[in-house]
Design a protein around this motif. Structure first.
Motif, PDB file in Angstrom:
ATOM      1  N   ARG A 166      16.526  35.023   0.404  1.00  0.00           N
ATOM      2  CA  ARG A 166      17.390  35.638  -0.269  1.00  0.00           C
ATOM      3  C   ARG A 166      18.057  33.539  -1.516  1.00  0.00           C
ATOM      4  N   PRO A 167      17.801  33.619  -1.985  1.00  0.00           N
ATOM      5  CA  PRO A 167      17.895  31.573  -2.281  1.00  0.00           C
ATOM      6  C   PRO A 167      19.184  31.312  -1.540  1.00  0.00           C
ATOM      7  N   LEU A 168      19.745  30.492  -1.155  1.00  0.00           N
ATOM      8  CA  LEU A 168      20.609  30.160  -0.136  1.00  0.00           C
ATOM      9  C   LEU A 168      21.552  29.543  -1.228  1.00  0.00           C
ATOM     10  N   PRO A 169      23.058  29.800  -1.397  1.00  0.00           N
ATOM     11  CA  PRO A 169      24.083  29.480  -2.028  1.00  0.00           C
ATOM     12  C   PRO A 169      24.381  28.089  -1.971  1.00  0.00           C
ATOM     13  N   ASP A 170      25.336  27.582  -3.187  1.00  0.00           N
ATOM     14  CA  ASP A 170      25.306  26.049  -3.383  1.00  0.00           C
ATOM     15  C   ASP A 170      26.374  25.954  -2.263  1.00  0.00           C
ATOM     16  N   ASP A 171      27.374  27.050  -2.665  1.00  0.00           N
ATOM     17  CA  ASP A 171      28.228  26.568  -1.174  1.00  0.00           C
ATOM     18  C   ASP A 171      28.400  26.361   0.316  1.00  0.00           C
ATOM     19  N   ILE A 172      26.966  27.539   0.078  1.00  0.00           N
ATOM     20  CA  ILE A 172      26.785  27.162   2.357  1.00  0.00           C
ATOM     21  C   ILE A 172      25.811  25.948   1.851  1.00  0.00           C
ATOM     22  N   THR A 189      26.745  19.478   4.819  1.00  0.00           N
ATOM     23  CA  THR A 189      27.033  18.097   4.477  1.00  0.00           C
ATOM     24  C   THR A 189      28.396  17.856   4.826  1.00  0.00           C
ATOM     25  N   ALA A 190      28.440  18.141   6.290  1.00  0.00           N
ATOM     26  CA  ALA A 190      29.571  18.266   6.481  1.00  0.00           C
ATOM     27  C   ALA A 190      29.333  16.701   7.683  1.00  0.00           C
ATOM     28  N   PRO A 191      30.894  15.491   7.981  1.00  0.00           N
ATOM     29  CA  PRO A 191      30.737  14.837   8.363  1.00  0.00           C
ATOM     30  C   PRO A 191      30.177  14.866  10.389  1.00  0.00           C
ATOM     31  N   LEU A 192      29.505  14.314  11.071  1.00  0.00           N
ATOM     32  CA  LEU A 192      29.512  15.152  12.485  1.00  0.00           C
ATOM     33  C   LEU A 192      31.459  14.867  13.393  1.00  0.00           C
ATOM     34  N   PRO A 193      30.972  16.415  14.086  1.00  0.00           N
ATOM     35  CA  PRO A 193      32.116  16.728  14.733  1.00  0.00           C
ATOM     36  C   PRO A 193      32.898  16.379  15.416  1.00  0.00           C
ATOM     37  N   THR A 228      26.980  34.553   8.919  1.00  0.00           N
ATOM     38  CA  THR A 228      27.725  34.095   6.994  1.00  0.00           C
ATOM     39  C   THR A 228      26.342  33.467   6.993  1.00  0.00           C
ATOM     40  N   ASN A 229      26.554  32.476   7.524  1.00  0.00           N
ATOM     41  CA  ASN A 229      25.750  31.070   6.747  1.00  0.00           C
ATOM     42  C   ASN A 229      24.384  30.722   6.939  1.00  0.00           C
ATOM     43  N   ILE A 230      23.719  30.929   7.501  1.00  0.00           N
ATOM     44  CA  ILE A 230      22.846  30.967   8.500  1.00  0.00           C
ATOM     45  C   ILE A 230      21.491  32.247   8.553  1.00  0.00           C
ATOM     46  N   LYS A 231      21.777  33.321   9.113  1.00  0.00           N
ATOM     47  CA  LYS A 231      20.749  34.040   9.325  1.00  0.00           C
ATOM     48  C   LYS A 231      20.354  34.960   8.168  1.00  0.00           C
ATOM     49  N   PRO A 232      20.912  34.929   6.653  1.00  0.00           N
ATOM     50  CA  PRO A 232      21.049  35.766   5.987  1.00  0.00           C
ATOM     51  C   PRO A 232      19.538  35.041   5.368  1.00  0.00           C
ATOM     52  N   TYR A 233      19.629  33.712   5.117  1.00  0.00           N
ATOM     53  CA  TYR A 233      18.989  32.863   4.216  1.00  0.00           C
ATOM     54  C   TYR A 233      17.793  31.744   4.941  1.00  0.00           C
ATOM     55  N   VAL A 234      17.372  32.718   5.815  1.00  0.00           N
ATOM     56  CA  VAL A 234      16.143  32.230   6.404  1.00  0.00           C
ATOM     57  C   VAL A 234      14.921  32.335   5.913  1.00  0.00           C
ATOM     58  N   THR A 235      13.843  31.784   6.750  1.00  0.00           N
ATOM     59  CA  THR A 235      12.135  32.428   5.832  1.00  0.00           C
ATOM     60  C   THR A 235      11.673  33.695   5.186  1.00  0.00           C
TER      61      THR A 235
END
Ligand SMILES: *Cc1c(COP(=O)(O)O)cnc(C)c1O
Length: 468
Positions: A37-43, A48-52, A67-74
């Motif tokens: 699946r192509p990675l959606p722009d918002d994800i 690009t968040a700052p260091l927590p 939600t944000n990683i598992k669906p978008y791997v190779t």
């Protein structure tokens, strides 16, 4: 108290069990998911968040992973992933990664079982390819690094310890490989200080094998010009079409010129486990070095490359350095030399060997050889479907598990669009390459999960789309 361990372990234990259940569900149901699946722009933007500065509960992070990683791997675990040359991985290797993580062993050196397991794996690799039992080797990220290490060993053979100390000092070393050589080989010459131009790319014949007369002529011309031919690289399974050079002939020619004979068998090495295809590798047992991957046809999870060096002393001499903080000791934790840090550029290295050892042990060489055979049979099936169609044409003979084909009358741009459409549909992931100046759709059947129904579905989907 600054420990990173939890105060009580029950929450983490429950989370770990949940992850395990979910990942086994994920693998067992992989065929029902989209390949990619192509990675959606918002994800994408979320990464690009700052260091927590402050922590987040692992439960929340696991939700984020889901939600944000598992669906978008190779997608290379999926049976309909046929792009590039990617292995499918296997569930035992996945579990081994958990165990290796818990041990957190540093396999750069010291006297512990991680090094011993790795030596076992290296001995199995040498046995598989018919190299001597005392063959040296290390596990690496992949064949790119393995080819690099082999080039450095070849350079050592040509120039000795002096070049390690003082550099090339004007030595003009030349290397030879077929035009189908993987890009990491010229890169290795570059990184070894010899320059990309030190590699002579020798034309191939109609079967995409190195033309031996052209090789002999190139060596003679270089010698006449004052260069030193120091390395011949035979490719055992080219990345484009899966062609095997005549390794026996290359071994002979290298021997004649006192050059190092290296085999880049990144995925092709595993053909050694297939009784029907083992003969493609004839001559590899004469190699001074071999580069190959466990993460491709051997289905170990990424990453797991391997280099084998026939001469253990030369291998050690190419990389060893005496330092007080890494000195060898006769006993204790500092014993057990030679250490992997003296066999390559890495000092700290993880316990890669565990997942390789567990994969080879769990399935055995016969089942892995059967995977090699099955994927090659599937490639033949796809080739037959292409030959039977008047809209599709093969662009290279199918010797192994890679099928390069074109759509009659299609421009390169149309072909590229079709492949991108297939990928974005989530149905199939073939890739492209250029064969004889023309863009090819390239299906590399590497995954143990791929079945004939997947191949038929790919052929039918392409025919359906081009009929529209
Ligand atoms: C994949 C491949 C490589 C590179 O190996 P990595 O593991 O990706 O670094 C080199 N040579 C050939 C023939 C390959 O197929």
């Amino acid at each position: 108290m600054s420990t990173l361990d939890p105060a009580g372990w029950s929450g983490l234990r429950a989370l770990g069990h949940q992850m395990m259940d979910d990942m086994i569900d994920h693998l067992s149901g992989i065929a029902t998911q989209p390949v990619w699946r192509p990675l959606p722009d918002d994800i994408r933007a979320g990464f690009t968040a700052p260091l927590p500065a402050h922590g987040t509960a692992p439960e929340r992070l696991y939700e984020s992973f889901t939600t944000n990683i598992k669906p978008y791997v190779t997608g290379n675990t999926h049976p309909r992933f046929m792009g590039w040359v990617h292995g499918g991985g296997n569930p035992v290797s996945m579990l081994a990664e958990l165990l290796a993580g818990a041990m957190n062993a540093n396999c750069g050196g010291r006297d512990h079982v991680g090094i011993v397991v790795e030596r076992q794996v290296i001995a199995w690799a040498a046995e598989m390819l018919g190299l001597p039992a005392q063959t040296s080797g290390v596990l690496l990220t992949g064949s790119s690094m393995a080819n690099f290490i082999a080039v450095l060993c070849a350079r050592f053979k040509a120039l000795g310890a002096d070049a390690r100390a003082n550099g090339l000092q004007g030595a003009r070393l030349t290397a030879y490989a077929s035009a189908g050589v993987h890009r990491c080989v010229p890169s290795a010459l570059d990184m070894a200080g010899l320059g990309l131009q030190a590699l002579r790319k020798i034309p191939v014949d109609a079967d995409f094998r190195m033309d031996l007369n052209a090789l002999r002529a190139a060596i003679a011309a270089d010698k006449a010009a004052g260069c030193t031919p120091f390395l011949i690289v035979g490719t055992a399974g080219t990345v484009d079409v899966g062609a095997f050079d005549d390794l026996t002939a290359l071994a002979e020619i290298a021997h004649e010129h006192n050059a190092w004979f290296h085999a880049d068998a990144a995925f092709g090495a595993l053909a050694a486990l297939s009784p029907n295809r083992k003969h493609f590798l004839t001559g590899i047992e004469r190699a001074d070095s071999v580069a190959f991957d466990f993460h491709k046809w051997a289905q170990v999870t990424y990453d797991a490359g391997c280099v084998l060096i026939r001469d253990p002393e030369l291998h050690n001499a190419t990389f060893a350095q005496a330092t007080s903080y890494l000195a060898a000791a006769p006993r204790g934790l500092a014993g057990g030399h030679p250490w992997p840090c003296d066999l390559g550029p890495d000092l700290s290295r993880g316990f890669r060997a565990l997942k390789v050892w567990m994969t080879l042990s769990a399935y055995g060489s016969e089942a892995l050889g059967a995977v090699v055979d099955t994927t090659c049979t599937l490639a033949q099936h796809l080739a037959a479907r292409i030959t039977a169609s008047n809209r599709l044409e093969l662009l290279a003979p199918v010797k192994l598990n890679i099928v390069c084909f074109a759509i009659t009358g299609y421009t390169d741009a149309q072909t590229a669009d079709l492949v991108a459409d297939l990928q974005e549909s989530g149905l199939f992931a073939p890739s492209t390459t250029i064969i004889g100046g023309r863009m090819a759709i390239r299906a590399a059947i590497v995954n143990h999960r791929t079945q004939q129904s997947d191949i038929d579905a790919l052929a039918e989907e392409i025919l359906r789309r081009i009929a529209l």
